[in-house]
Motif scaffolding. Structure first.
Motif, PDB file in Angstrom:
ATOM      1  N   LEU A   1       0.829  -1.203   0.000  1.00  0.00           N
ATOM      2  CA  LEU A   1       0.000   0.000   0.000  1.00  0.00           C
ATOM      3  C   LEU A   1       0.864   1.254   0.000  1.00  0.00           C
ATOM      4  O   LEU A   1       1.929   1.298   0.630  1.00  0.00           O
ATOM      5  CB  LEU A   1      -0.908   0.034   1.236  1.00  0.00           C
ATOM      6  CG  LEU A   1      -2.029  -1.001   1.330  1.00  0.00           C
ATOM      7  CD1 LEU A   1      -2.733  -0.866   2.675  1.00  0.00           C
ATOM      8  CD2 LEU A   1      -3.017  -0.801   0.201  1.00  0.00           C
ATOM      9  N   THR A   2       0.366   2.266  -0.699  1.00  0.00           N
ATOM     10  CA  THR A   2       0.928   3.613  -0.609  1.00  0.00           C
ATOM     11  C   THR A   2      -0.168   4.525  -0.075  1.00  0.00           C
ATOM     12  O   THR A   2      -1.234   4.664  -0.691  1.00  0.00           O
ATOM     13  CB  THR A   2       1.395   4.121  -1.980  1.00  0.00           C
ATOM     14  OG1 THR A   2       2.374   3.221  -2.506  1.00  0.00           O
ATOM     15  CG2 THR A   2       2.000   5.514  -1.851  1.00  0.00           C
ATOM     16  N   GLY A   3       0.076   5.103   1.082  1.00  0.00           N
ATOM     17  CA  GLY A   3      -0.918   5.991   1.676  1.00  0.00           C
ATOM     18  C   GLY A   3      -0.812   7.396   1.099  1.00  0.00           C
ATOM     19  O   GLY A   3       0.290   7.934   0.947  1.00  0.00           O
ATOM     20  N   VAL A   4      -1.951   7.965   0.738  1.00  0.00           N
ATOM     21  CA  VAL A   4      -1.978   9.329   0.215  1.00  0.00           C
ATOM     22  C   VAL A   4      -3.083  10.093   0.933  1.00  0.00           C
ATOM     23  O   VAL A   4      -4.167   9.544   1.190  1.00  0.00           O
ATOM     24  CB  VAL A   4      -2.183   9.347  -1.315  1.00  0.00           C
ATOM     25  CG1 VAL A   4      -3.488   8.677  -1.708  1.00  0.00           C
ATOM     26  CG2 VAL A   4      -2.151  10.768  -1.859  1.00  0.00           C
ATOM     27  N   ASP A   5      -2.779  11.304   1.291  1.00  0.00           N
ATOM     28  CA  ASP A   5      -3.751  12.128   2.022  1.00  0.00           C
ATOM     29  C   ASP A   5      -4.367  13.128   1.045  1.00  0.00           C
ATOM     30  O   ASP A   5      -3.696  14.070   0.599  1.00  0.00           O
ATOM     31  CB  ASP A   5      -3.042  12.856   3.163  1.00  0.00           C
ATOM     32  CG  ASP A   5      -4.017  13.555   4.094  1.00  0.00           C
ATOM     33  OD1 ASP A   5      -5.239  13.400   3.896  1.00  0.00           O
ATOM     34  OD2 ASP A   5      -3.557  14.251   5.021  1.00  0.00           O
ATOM     35  N   VAL A   6      -5.627  12.942   0.692  1.00  0.00           N
ATOM     36  CA  VAL A   6      -6.347  13.823  -0.227  1.00  0.00           C
ATOM     37  C   VAL A   6      -7.625  14.296   0.454  1.00  0.00           C
ATOM     38  O   VAL A   6      -8.428  13.484   0.916  1.00  0.00           O
ATOM     39  CB  VAL A   6      -6.692  13.117  -1.548  1.00  0.00           C
ATOM     40  CG1 VAL A   6      -7.511  14.043  -2.446  1.00  0.00           C
ATOM     41  CG2 VAL A   6      -5.434  12.675  -2.269  1.00  0.00           C
ATOM     42  N   SER A   7      -7.801  15.605   0.534  1.00  0.00           N
ATOM     43  CA  SER A   7      -9.008  16.144   1.160  1.00  0.00           C
ATOM     44  C   SER A   7      -9.292  17.528   0.597  1.00  0.00           C
ATOM     45  O   SER A   7      -8.380  18.347   0.439  1.00  0.00           O
ATOM     46  CB  SER A   7      -8.841  16.225   2.678  1.00  0.00           C
ATOM     47  OG  SER A   7     -10.013  16.731   3.297  1.00  0.00           O
ATOM     48  N   LEU A   8     -10.545  17.786   0.272  1.00  0.00           N
ATOM     49  CA  LEU A   8     -10.989  19.104  -0.183  1.00  0.00           C
ATOM     50  C   LEU A   8     -11.761  19.739   0.960  1.00  0.00           C
ATOM     51  O   LEU A   8     -12.753  19.159   1.442  1.00  0.00           O
ATOM     52  CB  LEU A   8     -11.863  18.964  -1.423  1.00  0.00           C
ATOM     53  CG  LEU A   8     -12.160  20.245  -2.202  1.00  0.00           C
ATOM     54  CD1 LEU A   8     -10.876  20.865  -2.742  1.00  0.00           C
ATOM     55  CD2 LEU A   8     -13.132  19.961  -3.341  1.00  0.00           C
ATOM     56  N   ASP A   9     -11.318  20.899   1.405  1.00  0.00           N
ATOM     57  CA  ASP A   9     -11.909  21.491   2.603  1.00  0.00           C
ATOM     58  C   ASP A   9     -12.290  22.947   2.388  1.00  0.00           C
ATOM     59  O   ASP A   9     -11.591  23.703   1.695  1.00  0.00           O
ATOM     60  CB  ASP A   9     -10.942  21.384   3.774  1.00  0.00           C
ATOM     61  CG  ASP A   9     -10.768  19.942   4.231  1.00  0.00           C
ATOM     62  OD1 ASP A   9     -11.711  19.399   4.839  1.00  0.00           O
ATOM     63  OD2 ASP A   9      -9.703  19.364   3.956  1.00  0.00           O
ATOM     64  N   VAL A  10     -13.400  23.331   3.010  1.00  0.00           N
ATOM     65  CA  VAL A  10     -13.923  24.696   2.965  1.00  0.00           C
ATOM     66  C   VAL A  10     -14.335  25.082   4.379  1.00  0.00           C
ATOM     67  O   VAL A  10     -14.160  24.303   5.322  1.00  0.00           O
ATOM     68  CB  VAL A  10     -15.119  24.791   1.990  1.00  0.00           C
ATOM     69  CG1 VAL A  10     -14.652  24.613   0.561  1.00  0.00           C
ATOM     70  CG2 VAL A  10     -16.196  23.753   2.319  1.00  0.00           C
TER      71      VAL A  10
END
Length: 663
Positions: free
Chosen positions: A112-121
Motif C-alpha cells: 500500500l501507498t498511503g496518500v492524504d487527499v481532502s478538499l476542505d472549505v
C-alpha cells in the motif's frame, strides 16, 4: 456512504494499491485461494488498520488464533492513518490455512501507498478553513448547522473595468480575493505517486454557470491567480508541485438564488489512476456551498447613507427640500448623498429606482443595491454610480413585457424581525404590493417576485396595493423603531382616524378651520365642507376597506396585534377608479433612527397649530420619536409622491447571521 473500493489479491505476485488516508478499502480474500484452504488470517504493518467485517448470524468469531473462515459473509477492510513517505511502504499480508493445518498453504501480499487527499472549505462557518472528515456534501441551516457559504462576486474592485467582477475570468485586484471563499486541497504523498496519478478538480455542468474557482500559486501578483473552473471549464488537472502538500483555491458565486437555482453548488476533487484504460477515479471528495441570499434592511435599522435627487424643472429647483434633508441627516448622524440633476435626468423618485440590501458570509459582508426594472431617468445611476469596490449590484428585468408602476421599489418593503405562530423571522418579512387576489390587475414582475422568494430568509408577503393610482405599499404603511420590547410599530394610513379627528374638531367649534391653510394657489377646504362632501366620504370608506384588508393580512403574516399598529390620519380621493392622497401622505415618511421626516400635511390650523401634525406628534413622540414635518407639496406631492418616494436609505445590516435561521 459511497461504496468501498475493492482490491483483489493474488497468490502469484504482490498486489499494489493506493489507499487514501481515512478511507476504508475492501481486500478481496476470496478470489485467489490455495487448494484446500478453509481459513485465513490478515495482518498489516504499522500504520495500517486491518479489520474484519462479518455477519454474526452466519459466522462465529474465532477465539484464540485469529483465523477466519473463508466464508462469503466475511470481508477484510483496511485503512491507513497517515500519508506514505515512499511508494509501497505499507503492507498487508493474508495467509491461508487448511482445516486443521497450522502451516500456511499460501500467502498473498498487498503493498500500500498511503496518500492524504481532502478538499476542505469553511464548513464550520468560522471564517477560516479547517480540515474536516465529516459530512461535507450536506448543507444545514440553524445555529447547529454546517456547510460553507459563497458570496456572489457582484461588486467592482477593478478600477479599469465597468463590469462587476463576476463578469471577468481575470482577478480584478488582490482585494477581490476577500469577496471569495477559500478552499484548500490537501494532497500529501510520495511525489512518485503523482507520476501515475492525477488530481482533478471538477464542477457539475448545472453548477458551472453559477460558480467560479481561482487557483492560487501563492504570489502577490494578479497573474499568480487564474480561473480554473467556471462556465466554460468543467474540470481542471491540479498542477501540484513536488513536495506540495496544499493547493489553495478561491471560490466566487456568479448567480443569486432564483426560480431555477436553489442556491447550492458543489465542487469535487478526484484522485485518478492514469495507468488504467479508461482512467479510473480511486477517490472523490465533494464539498457544497450555499450562495448567500440578498437581504433587505427595514426602516427600523440605523441609517448609514441618505440618498436624494437634486432636480430642476418647471416648478424650479428642490433646493429647500435638499436643505431639509441635510438638516435631517445631520440630526440622525448619517451621510447625505445627493444625485445631481444631470445624472438623474430630473427623475426624483430614487426610492422607486433601487433598494439597498447586503450579502454576508462568515468572512465578509458588503452592501448590494437591487436595481428595479423601472426604466426612467435614474436607470443608470445604481450601475454607474453605486456599483464599486465592496458595493455590489443585482437586477432583474422581464424579457416579455415592460415594467408597470408596481415594479418600482416604493412597492417593496420589509418588516422588522417578527414571530408568527412560533415561526421566527429574525430578518423580517418582505412586503410587496399586488392586485386583488381574486381579480386580474397590476402585479410586480414575476422575475422580481421569483428572485425575492428564492432568497428564502425573508419569506415575502403580497399585499393589495392595486387600489392606489401609483400602487405602492409605501403609500399606506411604514415601520418606526421603538425602545420597548416589541421594538417597532407599524404605521398605517387611516381615513377613519382622520375623519374622526375632524369630527372631534368640529364638535369643539373649529368647523371653519381649513385644510391646505398656508398654501398659496390651493383651494382651501373647511372641516365642515370635507365632512359634508359625500364623494370624499365615499372615497375614503372604500380606501379604508382596502387598508383594513391589508391590516388583517399584516396582523396574520407578521404576528401583530392592534397594540402594535398606529393609525395615522390620512384622506384619499378617487380618480379614474384609483385612489390618490388628498393631502400629503404622512405615512410616506423617511425614517432615520428616531428622527422622522414626515410630509407636512397642511391640515386645519387650530390654536395656531396644524391639528394633523399635533395628532401625529401625540401618537409617535411618546415612543421616543422626533417628528420633523417637511414641505414636499409642490416638489413631490403634486407629482403623486412624497418624502419616502423621493429618498432612499442604506442601513446597517442585521447583527443576526442569516445561516443561523431555519426558513
Amino acid at each position: 456512504m459511497a461504496p468501498r473500493r475493492v482490491v483483489q489479491l493474488s497468490l502469484e505476485q504482490p498486489t499494489h494499491a493506493v489507499c487514501v488516508v481515512g478511507v476504508e478499502m475492501v481486500v478481496d480474500v476470496h478470489s485467489d485461494v490455495p487448494k484446500g484452504a478453509k481459513t485465513f488470517g490478515a495482518a498489516g504493518s504499522p500504520g495500517v488498520e486491518v479489520s474484519v467485517l462479518y455477519d454474526p448470524q452466519r459466522v462465529t468469531r474465532p477465539s484464540g488464533k485469529t483465523r477466519w473462515p473463508l466464508d462469503a459473509s466475511v470481508d477484510v477492510v483496511v485503512s491507513v492513518d497517515t500519508a506514505s513517505k515512499d511508494l509501497d511502504d505499507l503492507t498487508v499480508r493474508v495467509s491461508y490455512f487448511g482445516e486443521h493445518e497450522s502451516r500456511a498453504l499460501g500467502h498473498a501480499t498487498l503493498y500500500l501507498t498511503g496518500v492524504d487527499v481532502s478538499l476542505d472549505v469553511d464548513t464550520d462557518r468560522t471564517g477560516t478553513v479547517r480540515r474536516s472528515r465529516g459530512d461535507k456534501k450536506t448543507w444545514r441551516w440553524g445555529p447547529e448547522g454546517y456547510g460553507a457559504i459563497l458570496l456572489v462576486n457582484c461588486d467592482r474592485d477593478s478600477h479599469t473595468s465597468m463590469r462587476p467582477d463576476l463578469a471577468s475570468r481575470q482577478l480584478a485586484s488582490m482585494a477581490d480575493l476577500q469577496d471569495m471563499s477559500p478552499m484548500v486541497l490537501s494532497c500529501n504523498g510520495p511525489d512518485e505517486l503523482f507520476d501515475s496519478h492525477k488530481l482533478v478538480l471538477s464542477v457539475p455542468l448545472s453548477d458551472s454557470k453559477r460558480v467560479g474557482v481561482f487557483c492560487s500559486r501563492g504570489g502577490n501578483f494578479l497573474s499568480d491567480y487564474k480561473q480554473v473552473l467556471g462556465p466554460r471549464q468543467l474540470s481542471y488537472k491540479v498542477e501540484r508541485q513536488p513536495g506540495e502538500q496544499e493547493v489553495r483555491f478561491y471560490v466566487e458565486g456568479l448567480a443569486f438564488p432564483d426560480a431555477d437555482f436553489l442556491g447550492l453548488v458543489s465542487l469535487s476533487v478526484s484522485l485518478v489512476d492514469t495507468g488504467t484504460l479508461p482512467e479510473a477515479p480511486l477517490f472523490t471528495d465533494t464539498v457544497v456551498f450555499r450562495v448567500a441570499p440578498w437581504i433587505m434592511t427595514p426602516s427600523t435599522q440605523p441609517p448609514l447613507d441618505l440618498y436624494v435627487c437634486s432636480v430642476l424643472d418647471d416648478h424650479g429647483s428642490n433646493e429647500k427640500f435638499l436643505d431639509d434633508m441635510s438638516y435631517l441627516a445631520l440630526k440622525a448622524d448619517c451621510k447625505l448623498i445627493i444625485c445631481p440633476w444631470f445624472e438623474n435626468r430630473n427623475d426624483r423618485w430614487i426610492q422607486d429606482e433601487m433598494e439597498f440590501g447586503y450579502i454576508e458570509a462568515p468572512h465578509k459582508s458588503f452592501p448590494v443595491v437591487f436595481d428595479s426594472p423601472r426604466e426612467r431617468g435614474l436607470k443608470d445611476f445604481p450601475y454607474k454610480k453605486i456599483l464599486g469596490p465592496d458595493f455590489g449590484y443585482v437586477t432583474r428585468k422581464s424579457l416579455f413585457s415592460g415594467p408597470s408602476s408596481l415594479d418600482s421599489f416604493g412597492n417593496l418593503d420589509v418588516s422588522p424581525p417578527v414571530t408568527v405562530g412560533g415561526q421566527h423571522y429574525p430578518l423580517g418579512r418582505i412586503l410587496v404590493g399586488s392586485s386583488f387576489p381574486e381579480a386580474s390587475g397590476r402585479r410586480m414582475a414575476k422575475v422580481v417576485l421569483n428572485f425575492l422568494f428564492a432568497q428564502r430568509v425573508q419569506a415575502p408577503v403580497e399585499l393589495y396595493s392595486d387600489w392606489l393610482s401609483v400602487g405602492h405599499v409605501d403609500e399606506f404603511l411604514s415601520f418606526v423603531p421603538t425602545s420597548d420590547k416589541k421594538g417597532f410599530r407599524l404605521l398605517l394610513a387611516s381615513p377613519s382616524a382622520c375623519l374622526k379627528l375632524f369630527q372631534e374638531k368640529r364638535e369643539e367649534g373649529h368647523g371653519e378651520a381649513a385644510q391646505f391653510d398656508g398654501l398659496d394657489n390651493v383651494i382651501k377646504r373647511s372641516i365642515n365642507e370635507m365632512l359634508a362632501d359625500r364623494t370624499l366620504q365615499s372615497d375614503n370608506l372604500y380606501a379604508q376597506k382596502c387598508i383594513d384588508r391589508n391590516r388583517e393580512v399584516l396582523k396574520r403574516e407578521l404576528g401583530l396585534t392592534e397594540r402594535d399598529i398606529i393609525d395615522l390620519p390620512q384622506l384619499f380621493t378617487q380618480k379614474d377608479s384609483y385612489a390618490e392622497a388628498f393631502f400629503p401622505d404622512m405615512v410616506n415618511m423617511v425614517v432615520l433612527g428616531r428622527y422622522l421626516g414626515i410630509p407636512k400635511p397642511y391640515g386645519p390650523i387650530i390654536d395656531g397649530r396644524c391639528c394633523l401634525e399635533e395628532k401625529v406628534r401625540s401618537l409617535l413622540e411618546p415612543l421616543g420619536l422626533r417628528c420633523i414635518f417637511i414641505d414636499d407639496y409642490l416638489s413631490y406631492h403634486k407629482m403623486m409622491g412624497e418624502i419616502h418616494c423621493g429618498t432612499n436609505v442604506r442601513r446597517q445590516p442585521f447583527p443576526f447571521k442569516w445561516w443561523h435561521m431555519v426558513p
